[in-house]
Design an enzyme around this catalytic site. Structure first.
Site, PDB file in Angstrom:
ATOM      1  N   ARG A  55       0.829  -1.213   0.000  1.00  0.00           N
ATOM      2  CA  ARG A  55       0.000   0.000   0.000  1.00  0.00           C
ATOM      3  C   ARG A  55       0.859   1.257   0.000  1.00  0.00           C
ATOM      4  NH1 ARG A  55      -4.098  -0.560   4.586  1.00  0.00           N
ATOM      5  NH2 ARG A  55      -4.845   1.423   3.738  1.00  0.00           N
ATOM      6  N   GLN A  87      -9.740   9.323   7.492  1.00  0.00           N
ATOM      7  CA  GLN A  87      -9.526   7.951   7.958  1.00  0.00           C
ATOM      8  C   GLN A  87      -8.424   7.315   7.105  1.00  0.00           C
ATOM      9  OE1 GLN A  87     -13.551   5.858   8.838  1.00  0.00           O
ATOM     10  NE2 GLN A  87     -13.963   7.288   7.182  1.00  0.00           N
ATOM     11  N   ASP A  90      -3.138   7.405   3.350  1.00  0.00           N
ATOM     12  CA  ASP A  90      -2.311   7.924   2.252  1.00  0.00           C
ATOM     13  C   ASP A  90      -2.075   9.422   2.483  1.00  0.00           C
ATOM     14  OD1 ASP A  90      -5.386   7.797   0.566  1.00  0.00           O
ATOM     15  OD2 ASP A  90      -4.344   9.687   0.931  1.00  0.00           O
ATOM     16  N   HIS A 105      -6.464   7.656  11.679  1.00  0.00           N
ATOM     17  CA  HIS A 105      -6.052   6.245  11.655  1.00  0.00           C
ATOM     18  C   HIS A 105      -4.578   6.102  11.307  1.00  0.00           C
ATOM     19  CE1 HIS A 105     -10.479   4.882  10.924  1.00  0.00           C
ATOM     20  NE2 HIS A 105     -10.254   5.222  12.179  1.00  0.00           N
ATOM     21  N   CYS A 113       7.976   2.707  16.839  1.00  0.00           N
ATOM     22  CA  CYS A 113       8.627   1.629  17.591  1.00  0.00           C
ATOM     23  C   CYS A 113       7.712   1.249  18.756  1.00  0.00           C
ATOM     24  CB  CYS A 113       9.984   2.104  18.145  1.00  0.00           C
ATOM     25  SG  CYS A 113      10.748   0.876  19.234  1.00  0.00           S
ATOM     26  N   CYS A 132      14.749  -0.266  15.547  1.00  0.00           N
ATOM     27  CA  CYS A 132      14.328   1.110  15.809  1.00  0.00           C
ATOM     28  C   CYS A 132      15.561   2.021  15.779  1.00  0.00           C
ATOM     29  CB  CYS A 132      13.668   1.187  17.193  1.00  0.00           C
ATOM     30  SG  CYS A 132      13.450   2.877  17.807  1.00  0.00           S
ATOM     31  N   THR A 172     -16.900   7.484   2.446  1.00  0.00           N
ATOM     32  CA  THR A 172     -16.736   6.470   3.480  1.00  0.00           C
ATOM     33  C   THR A 172     -18.031   5.670   3.621  1.00  0.00           C
ATOM     34  OG1 THR A 172     -16.184   6.055   5.812  1.00  0.00           O
ATOM     35  CG2 THR A 172     -17.305   8.125   5.306  1.00  0.00           C
ATOM     36  N   SER A 173     -17.865   4.381   3.929  1.00  0.00           N
ATOM     37  CA  SER A 173     -19.028   3.477   3.984  1.00  0.00           C
ATOM     38  C   SER A 173     -19.717   3.535   5.340  1.00  0.00           C
ATOM     39  CB  SER A 173     -18.579   2.039   3.715  1.00  0.00           C
ATOM     40  OG  SER A 173     -17.702   1.613   4.750  1.00  0.00           O
TER      41      SER A 173
HETATM   42  C1  BV8 Z   1     -11.586   1.458  18.505  1.00  0.00           C
HETATM   43  C2  BV8 Z   1      -6.139   2.027   9.312  1.00  0.00           C
HETATM   44  C3  BV8 Z   1     -11.548   1.542  20.893  1.00  0.00           C
HETATM   45  C4  BV8 Z   1      -5.201   1.025   8.848  1.00  0.00           C
HETATM   46  C5  BV8 Z   1      -8.411   1.310   9.803  1.00  0.00           C
HETATM   47  C6  BV8 Z   1     -16.395  -5.081  18.035  1.00  0.00           C
HETATM   48  C7  BV8 Z   1     -15.163  -5.493  18.538  1.00  0.00           C
HETATM   49  C8  BV8 Z   1     -14.031  -4.677  18.526  1.00  0.00           C
HETATM   50  C9  BV8 Z   1     -14.118  -3.426  17.984  1.00  0.00           C
HETATM   51  C10 BV8 Z   1     -15.331  -3.040  17.470  1.00  0.00           C
HETATM   52  C11 BV8 Z   1     -16.476  -3.837  17.500  1.00  0.00           C
HETATM   53  N1  BV8 Z   1     -17.510  -3.174  16.920  1.00  0.00           N
HETATM   54  C12 BV8 Z   1     -17.059  -1.964  16.532  1.00  0.00           C
HETATM   55  C13 BV8 Z   1     -15.746  -1.884  16.892  1.00  0.00           C
HETATM   56  C14 BV8 Z   1     -14.896  -0.811  16.699  1.00  0.00           C
HETATM   57  C15 BV8 Z   1     -14.071  -1.049  15.450  1.00  0.00           C
HETATM   58  C16 BV8 Z   1     -14.999  -1.091  14.260  1.00  0.00           C
HETATM   59  O1  BV8 Z   1     -15.612  -0.095  13.939  1.00  0.00           O
HETATM   60  N2  BV8 Z   1     -15.108  -2.267  13.597  1.00  0.00           N
HETATM   61  C17 BV8 Z   1     -16.006  -2.360  12.461  1.00  0.00           C
HETATM   62  C18 BV8 Z   1     -15.388  -3.269  11.401  1.00  0.00           C
HETATM   63  C19 BV8 Z   1     -17.344  -2.881  12.960  1.00  0.00           C
HETATM   64  N3  BV8 Z   1     -13.239   0.123  15.420  1.00  0.00           N
HETATM   65  C20 BV8 Z   1     -12.019   0.084  15.965  1.00  0.00           C
HETATM   66  O2  BV8 Z   1     -11.476  -0.909  16.358  1.00  0.00           O
HETATM   67  C21 BV8 Z   1     -11.346   1.438  16.102  1.00  0.00           C
HETATM   68  N4  BV8 Z   1     -10.820   1.572  17.421  1.00  0.00           N
HETATM   69  O3  BV8 Z   1     -12.774   1.218  18.472  1.00  0.00           O
HETATM   70  O4  BV8 Z   1     -10.853   1.655  19.679  1.00  0.00           O
HETATM   71  C22 BV8 Z   1     -12.392   2.757  21.113  1.00  0.00           C
HETATM   72  C23 BV8 Z   1     -13.556   2.611  21.841  1.00  0.00           C
HETATM   73  C24 BV8 Z   1     -14.356   3.724  22.070  1.00  0.00           C
HETATM   74  C25 BV8 Z   1     -14.011   4.964  21.555  1.00  0.00           C
HETATM   75  C26 BV8 Z   1     -12.852   5.074  20.818  1.00  0.00           C
HETATM   76  C27 BV8 Z   1     -12.036   3.973  20.583  1.00  0.00           C
HETATM   77  C28 BV8 Z   1     -10.174   1.567  15.146  1.00  0.00           C
HETATM   78  C29 BV8 Z   1     -10.687   1.577  13.722  1.00  0.00           C
HETATM   79  C30 BV8 Z   1      -9.529   1.923  12.792  1.00  0.00           C
HETATM   80  C31 BV8 Z   1      -9.087   0.694  12.062  1.00  0.00           C
HETATM   81  N5  BV8 Z   1      -8.115   1.085  11.046  1.00  0.00           N
HETATM   82  N6  BV8 Z   1      -7.481   1.664   8.915  1.00  0.00           N
HETATM   83  C32 BV8 Z   1      -5.340   0.784   7.385  1.00  0.00           C
HETATM   84  O5  BV8 Z   1      -5.764   1.685   6.630  1.00  0.00           O
HETATM   85  O6  BV8 Z   1      -4.993  -0.332   6.998  1.00  0.00           O
HETATM   86  S1  BV8 Z   1     -10.021   1.186   9.299  1.00  0.00           S
HETATM   87  C33 BV8 Z   1     -10.138   1.236   7.585  1.00  0.00           C
HETATM   88  O7  BV8 Z   1     -11.533   1.160   7.289  1.00  0.00           O
HETATM   89  C34 BV8 Z   1      -9.724   2.557   6.992  1.00  0.00           C
HETATM   90  O8  BV8 Z   1      -8.902   3.319   7.802  1.00  0.00           O
HETATM   91  C35 BV8 Z   1     -10.978   3.309   6.829  1.00  0.00           C
HETATM   92  O9  BV8 Z   1     -10.943   4.380   7.678  1.00  0.00           O
HETATM   93  C36 BV8 Z   1     -11.985   2.452   7.425  1.00  0.00           C
HETATM   94  C37 BV8 Z   1     -13.322   2.639   6.813  1.00  0.00           C
HETATM   95  O10 BV8 Z   1     -13.233   2.390   5.447  1.00  0.00           O
HETATM   96  P1  BV8 Z   1     -13.757   3.520   4.437  1.00  0.00           P
HETATM   97  O11 BV8 Z   1     -12.773   4.635   4.431  1.00  0.00           O
HETATM   98  O12 BV8 Z   1     -15.169   3.861   4.760  1.00  0.00           O
HETATM   99  O13 BV8 Z   1     -13.642   2.733   3.105  1.00  0.00           O
HETATM  100  P2  BV8 Z   1     -14.688   1.682   2.540  1.00  0.00           P
HETATM  101  O14 BV8 Z   1     -14.020   0.888   1.481  1.00  0.00           O
HETATM  102  O15 BV8 Z   1     -15.340   0.985   3.686  1.00  0.00           O
HETATM  103  O16 BV8 Z   1     -15.792   2.605   1.875  1.00  0.00           O
HETATM  104  C38 BV8 Z   1     -15.428   3.364   0.739  1.00  0.00           C
HETATM  105  C39 BV8 Z   1     -16.642   4.194   0.413  1.00  0.00           C
HETATM  106  O17 BV8 Z   1     -16.311   5.057  -0.655  1.00  0.00           O
HETATM  107  C40 BV8 Z   1     -17.818   3.345  -0.051  1.00  0.00           C
HETATM  108  O18 BV8 Z   1     -18.994   3.788   0.606  1.00  0.00           O
HETATM  109  C41 BV8 Z   1     -17.900   3.615  -1.558  1.00  0.00           C
HETATM  110  O19 BV8 Z   1     -19.244   3.672  -2.003  1.00  0.00           O
HETATM  111  C42 BV8 Z   1     -17.292   4.990  -1.645  1.00  0.00           C
HETATM  112  N7  BV8 Z   1     -16.626   5.249  -2.922  1.00  0.00           N
HETATM  113  C43 BV8 Z   1     -15.941   4.374  -3.702  1.00  0.00           C
HETATM  114  N8  BV8 Z   1     -15.471   5.031  -4.793  1.00  0.00           N
HETATM  115  C44 BV8 Z   1     -15.859   6.328  -4.685  1.00  0.00           C
HETATM  116  C45 BV8 Z   1     -16.591   6.479  -3.493  1.00  0.00           C
HETATM  117  N9  BV8 Z   1     -17.125   7.645  -3.116  1.00  0.00           N
HETATM  118  C46 BV8 Z   1     -16.926   8.710  -3.925  1.00  0.00           C
HETATM  119  N10 BV8 Z   1     -16.230   8.645  -5.081  1.00  0.00           N
HETATM  120  C47 BV8 Z   1     -15.697   7.476  -5.492  1.00  0.00           C
HETATM  121  N11 BV8 Z   1     -15.012   7.434  -6.648  1.00  0.00           N
END
Ligand code: BV8
Length: 229
Positions: A55, A87, A90, A105, A113, A132, A172-173
């Site tokens: 990536r 989020q 990049d 994120h 480290c 590191c 974002t989704s």
């Molecule tokens: C947290 C970084 C504690 C690395 C990412 C059960 C158990 C444990 C945790 C959880 C749980 N339920 C919920 C949670 C919380 C969990 C979570 O939400 N899980 C989900 C899967 C249910 N979240 C966490 O763990 C977060 N931390 O909760 O800590 C806490 C508690 C309380 C308060 C605060 C904190 C940490 C989440 C961060 C994870 N890291 N990425 C990396 O990039 O590899 S997440 C990753 O997915 C990305 O960072 C991105 O941010 C995220 C979401 O993806 P999107 O950006 O929305 O992308 P996606 O593909 O999904 O959608 C794209 C959209 O664009 C679509 O809608 C599409 O239609 C649209 N699109 C496409 N093309 C276009 C377009 N729109 C316009 N034009 C186009 N051309």
């Protein structure tokens, strides 16, 4: 006019960077449990580094698109009345000219480290046996926020949402929290809320307005409208 903008992978899709959940997206090629959690990294650091190296390489070759550039124009006009939260890991917002971007994120260009907390600019390729530069431990990782880890800047974002006139979510989704909950927070604080996305998201019904289309087309039009006020 105080605005908070949240962007997701969709704003970088037309720059050639994979989204997460569209067909063929990044998660389709990997289970997120295998590449984006601390447990995955502990289990198989080589696989996780490989995922982020690919990536980092992709991001290095990508160019910002008209949506990134429009948000840079918005920052030039609004200054610190705009908070741009992404989020995305990049640096296309920065390449388009945005100077004040909150990467909640983390960033592909960052290395961390996990022994001493030192941060530095990541090399294009990171490997499990890298050491590191500060403490010499073999404890380097990408400086990104994995699932289960705490995103950056949440207090600052909440503060900005509490005084925002407008919250705009772009590309974002709405599936990942706490980012997906910002629209509800903004609404509770009385801000107007608009979603700009290719298709309806999981949180569409929380927005006052939804505009569907490609970010490179609908975001510049939206920014022009804002700047006319
Ligand atoms: C947290 C970084 C504690 C690395 C990412 C059960 C158990 C444990 C945790 C959880 C749980 N339920 C919920 C949670 C919380 C969990 C979570 O939400 N899980 C989900 C899967 C249910 N979240 C966490 O763990 C977060 N931390 O909760 O800590 C806490 C508690 C309380 C308060 C605060 C904190 C940490 C989440 C961060 C994870 N890291 N990425 C990396 O990039 O590899 S997440 C990753 O997915 C990305 O960072 C991105 O941010 C995220 C979401 O993806 P999107 O950006 O929305 O992308 P996606 O593909 O999904 O959608 C794209 C959209 O664009 C679509 O809608 C599409 O239609 C649209 N699109 C496409 N093309 C276009 C377009 N729109 C316009 N034009 C186009 N051309």
């Amino acid at each position: 006019m105080r605005i908070v903008v949240l962007t997701g992978a969709g704003i970088s899709a037309e720059s050639g960077l994979g989204t997460f959940r569209d067909e063929g997206g990044l998660w389709a090629q990997h289970r997120l449990e295998d590449v984006a959690t601390p447990e995955a990294f502990a289990r198989n650091p080589a696989l996780v580094h490989q995922f982020y190296n690919a990536r980092r390489q992709q991001a290095a070759e990508a160019q910002p698109n008209a949506a990134h550039k429009a948000l840079a124009r918005l920052e030039t006009a609004l200054g610190d009345s705009l908070l741009l939260v992404t989020q995305n890991v990049d640096d296309l917002h920065e390449q388009a000219g945005s100077q004040n971007v909150l990467h909640m994120h983390g960033r592909l260009s960052g290395a961390l480290c996990h022994a001493c907390g030192h941060r530095w600019t990541a090399p294009l390729e990171m490997r499990p046996d890298d050491t590191c530069p500060s403490c010499r431990e073999t404890a380097t990782r990408p400086d990104v926020v994995w699932f289960g880890e705490y995103p950056h800047g949440l207090d600052f974002i909440e503060e900005a949402l509490s005084s925002a006139d407008l919250f705009a979510s772009i590309g974002t989704s709405g599936q990942v929290y706490p980012a997906a909950g910002f629209v509800m927070q903004a609404g509770r604080y009385g801000a107007d809320t608009v979603q700009l996305n290719l298709e309806p998201s999981d949180t569409s019904n929380a927005f006052n307005e939804t505009r569907l289309g490609k970010a490179s087309e609908i975001v510049p039009l939206w920014v022009d409208e804002i700047l006319k006020h």
